[in-house]
Motif scaffolding. Structure first.
Motif, PDB file in Angstrom:
ATOM      1  N   LEU A 283      11.505  42.150 -63.468  1.00 54.23           N
ATOM      2  CA  LEU A 283      12.299  41.220 -63.804  1.00 54.23           C
ATOM      3  C   LEU A 283      12.749  40.175 -62.791  1.00 54.23           C
ATOM      4  N   ARG A 284      12.968  40.514 -61.596  1.00 49.88           N
ATOM      5  CA  ARG A 284      13.396  39.505 -60.390  1.00 49.88           C
ATOM      6  C   ARG A 284      12.008  38.722 -60.032  1.00 49.88           C
TER       7      ARG A 284
ATOM      8  N   SER B 179      24.827  40.819 -80.778  1.00 50.84           N
ATOM      9  CA  SER B 179      23.611  41.124 -81.433  1.00 50.84           C
ATOM     10  C   SER B 179      22.446  40.182 -80.830  1.00 50.84           C
ATOM     11  N   PHE B 180      21.367  40.809 -80.270  1.00 54.12           N
ATOM     12  CA  PHE B 180      20.207  39.881 -79.898  1.00 54.12           C
ATOM     13  C   PHE B 180      18.800  40.481 -79.775  1.00 54.12           C
ATOM     14  N   GLN B 181      17.897  39.908 -79.926  1.00 62.32           N
ATOM     15  CA  GLN B 181      16.315  40.308 -79.756  1.00 62.32           C
ATOM     16  C   GLN B 181      16.039  40.319 -78.251  1.00 62.32           C
ATOM     17  N   PHE B 182      15.267  41.323 -78.215  1.00 66.30           N
ATOM     18  CA  PHE B 182      14.895  41.464 -76.741  1.00 66.30           C
ATOM     19  C   PHE B 182      13.245  41.863 -76.777  1.00 66.30           C
ATOM     20  N   ARG B 183      12.738  41.864 -75.528  1.00 63.86           N
ATOM     21  CA  ARG B 183      11.170  42.026 -75.472  1.00 63.86           C
ATOM     22  C   ARG B 183      11.291  43.352 -74.340  1.00 63.86           C
ATOM     23  N   PRO B 184      10.902  44.462 -74.495  1.00 60.55           N
ATOM     24  CA  PRO B 184      10.857  45.495 -73.534  1.00 60.55           C
ATOM     25  C   PRO B 184       9.619  45.253 -72.709  1.00 60.55           C
ATOM     26  N   VAL B 185       9.999  45.391 -71.346  1.00 60.16           N
ATOM     27  CA  VAL B 185       8.750  45.188 -70.474  1.00 60.16           C
ATOM     28  C   VAL B 185       8.907  46.753 -69.520  1.00 60.16           C
TER      29      VAL B 185
ATOM     30  N   ILE C   3      12.705  52.496 -64.364  1.00 65.23           N
ATOM     31  CA  ILE C   3      13.782  51.457 -64.296  1.00 65.23           C
ATOM     32  C   ILE C   3      13.702  50.506 -62.937  1.00 65.23           C
ATOM     33  N   ASP C   4      13.768  51.023 -61.763  1.00 63.21           N
ATOM     34  CA  ASP C   4      13.651  50.397 -60.707  1.00 63.21           C
ATOM     35  C   ASP C   4      12.647  49.395 -60.689  1.00 63.21           C
ATOM     36  N   VAL C   5      11.146  49.855 -61.134  1.00 64.23           N
ATOM     37  CA  VAL C   5      10.199  48.904 -61.174  1.00 64.23           C
ATOM     38  C   VAL C   5      10.557  47.882 -62.123  1.00 64.23           C
TER      39      VAL C   5
ATOM     40  N   HIS D  18      17.770  32.990 -69.867  1.00 69.30           N
ATOM     41  CA  HIS D  18      18.349  34.456 -70.085  1.00 69.30           C
ATOM     42  C   HIS D  18      17.793  35.312 -69.042  1.00 69.30           C
ATOM     43  N   ILE D  19      16.449  34.977 -68.584  1.00 65.55           N
ATOM     44  CA  ILE D  19      15.831  35.843 -67.542  1.00 65.55           C
ATOM     45  C   ILE D  19      16.595  35.642 -66.427  1.00 65.55           C
ATOM     46  N   HIS D  20      17.216  34.258 -65.900  1.00 66.18           N
ATOM     47  CA  HIS D  20      17.984  34.056 -64.712  1.00 66.18           C
ATOM     48  C   HIS D  20      18.981  34.592 -64.780  1.00 66.18           C
ATOM     49  N   ARG D  21      19.837  34.695 -65.761  1.00 65.20           N
ATOM     50  CA  ARG D  21      21.157  35.519 -65.914  1.00 65.20           C
ATOM     51  C   ARG D  21      20.830  37.081 -65.901  1.00 65.20           C
ATOM     52  N   ALA D  22      19.783  37.512 -66.442  1.00 59.26           N
ATOM     53  CA  ALA D  22      19.701  38.898 -66.309  1.00 59.26           C
ATOM     54  C   ALA D  22      19.328  39.387 -64.649  1.00 59.26           C
ATOM     55  N   VAL D  23      18.810  38.303 -64.094  1.00 59.53           N
ATOM     56  CA  VAL D  23      18.466  38.786 -62.628  1.00 59.53           C
ATOM     57  C   VAL D  23      19.740  38.787 -61.800  1.00 59.53           C
TER      58      VAL D  23
END
Length: 169
Positions: free
Chosen positions: A13-14, A112-118, A6-8, A68-73
């Protein structure tokens, strides 16, 4: 796909959050769209117009997901966190699997939303999660599970009434 710690996943994501680079990429792609469209139209090669159309779809998808990537970071460092439950489910198509999540937090709407696992492969089911929020955004911008992290690809939709009751069972 190899499972990543998870840390990786959070570090990955960052690294994805470079707003200036994304703006430059979108500008270059838009210039390519205009140049290809102009060339196809002036030379009468209308069959080439599918390339700018595909590029525009790519630009739209990129522009849709980058905020959404920016908000997640931003959510990684947020102290506004709440425990909740997430129902992970999948939709299969002929050549792809799409992952979705319905997030339930006590006293709030179900999102509810779609996501892409990394770096991990989600398994359908209901799991406990930690939801990260940021100021000005009503939905969880980042969700931490025991197996991986997830964030919206597009604007999450609040579920209401019968839909929420059916989907959370």
């Amino acid at each position: 796909m190899k499972h990543v710690d998870i840390d990786v996943q959070l570090q990955l994501l960052r690294r994805m959050d470079h707003p200036w680079l994304a703006k430059v990429l979108i500008a270059v792609l838009l210039l390519s769209v205009f140049a290809l469209s102009y060339k196809a139209m002036t030379e009468g090669k209308y069959g080439l117009l599918f390339v700018p159309v595909i590029l525009m779809l790519f630009i739209w998808a990129l522009a849709e997901s980058l905020p959404h990537i920016h908000r997640a970071v931003l959510g990684i460092d947020s102290n506004d966190r709440q425990r909740g439950h997430a129902k992970i489910w999948m939709a299969h198509s002929t050549d792809d699997v799409s992952y979705y999540v319905d997030v339930t937090i006590a006293g709030q709407e179900i999102w509810s939303f779609q996501f892409r696992p990394v770096g991990w492969i989600p398994v359908p089911g209901i799991i406990e999660v930690e939801c990260c929020f940021i100021h000005g955004t009503p939905w969880p911008v980042l969700i931490l599970t025991s197996h991986g992290v997830l964030h919206p690809c597009a604007k999450p939709l609040p579920m209401e009434g019968d839909e929420a009751a059916l989907r959370t069972k």
